[in-house]
Design a protein around this motif. Structure first.
Motif: not given
Length: 205
Positions: A63-68, A55-61, A111-121
């Motif tokens: 979670g919509e890094v490309f505008g969707f 829920g927290k991820n989906l509601g964050s920026w 690359g997107l997954v690595c970035w999202l892992i870093a953001q999540s942590l």
């Protein structure tokens, strides 16, 4: 040239499996996003605990890094490995530019997954692990490793027959590389958890 090198059956099967798993995770995230949009206070099925939730991820920026919503990328993107895997099993032979384009797409996903892992942590506004996201990470990482090796093996990244032969042998090490990558992510998550625990204890005392 061996049949395995001309028709990479195991790689094709993995692409299908990874594509189906990744698409399913994206589909579940999309459903949760719809529920969240309809009711921001809804208790999502992926919200297991304070630290394990989507829920927290989906509601964050993030979670919509490309505008969707990011899951839309997964719904569209994971169809590519499924189609390519089925086509290869059916005997299709793709030109070099096709494999290069496919490899670029897998590289983008990694690359997107690595970035999202870093953001999540580490992002201050997150600090949680999303179950469906982790499932996506789990199939993206080995897919990236296997694709890089395959692109060397099939001549997309190298014309050298010696390099192609070595890459063919290297494919057997993809599972080990994947396990090591998982271990790194788990270690980072554990260390981050200890940091957060230390911060909480410090605030109390």
């Amino acid at each position: 040239m061996s049949e395995q090198r001309t028709r990479p059956v195991f790689y094709a099967v993995w692409l299908i499996i990874a594509g189906v798993v990744g698409w399913w995770a994206a589909f579940q995230l999309t459903l949760d996003k719809f529920i969240q949009l309809a009711n921001p206070d809804a208790d999502l099925s992926c919200n297991v605990s304070v630290m394990i939730q989507c829920g927290k991820n989906l509601g964050s920026w993030q979670g919509e890094v490309f505008g969707f919503p990011n899951p839309i990328i997964g719904l569209a993107g994971w169809m590519a490995p499924i189609v390519v895997g089925v086509a290869v099993l059916a005997g299709a032979r793709f030109p070099r530019w096709f494999w290069a384009t496919f490899g670029a797409g897998i590289l983008f996903a990694f690359g997107l997954v690595c970035w999202l892992i870093a953001q999540s942590l580490y992002a201050p506004n997150l600090g949680v692990l999303c179950p469906w996201c982790m499932l996506t990470w789990a199939v993206t990482i080995p897919t990236f490793f296997a694709t890089v090796v395959h692109l060397f093996r099939n001549g997309t990244l190298s014309r050298s027959e010696k390099v192609q032969e070595r890459a063919g042998r290297l494919m057997a090490w993809v599972p080990l590389a994947t396990i090591l990558a998982y271990a790194v992510v788990i270690l980072l998550a554990q260390l981050r958890g200890l940091d957060l625990l230390g911060e909480v204890v410090g605030m109390i005392f």
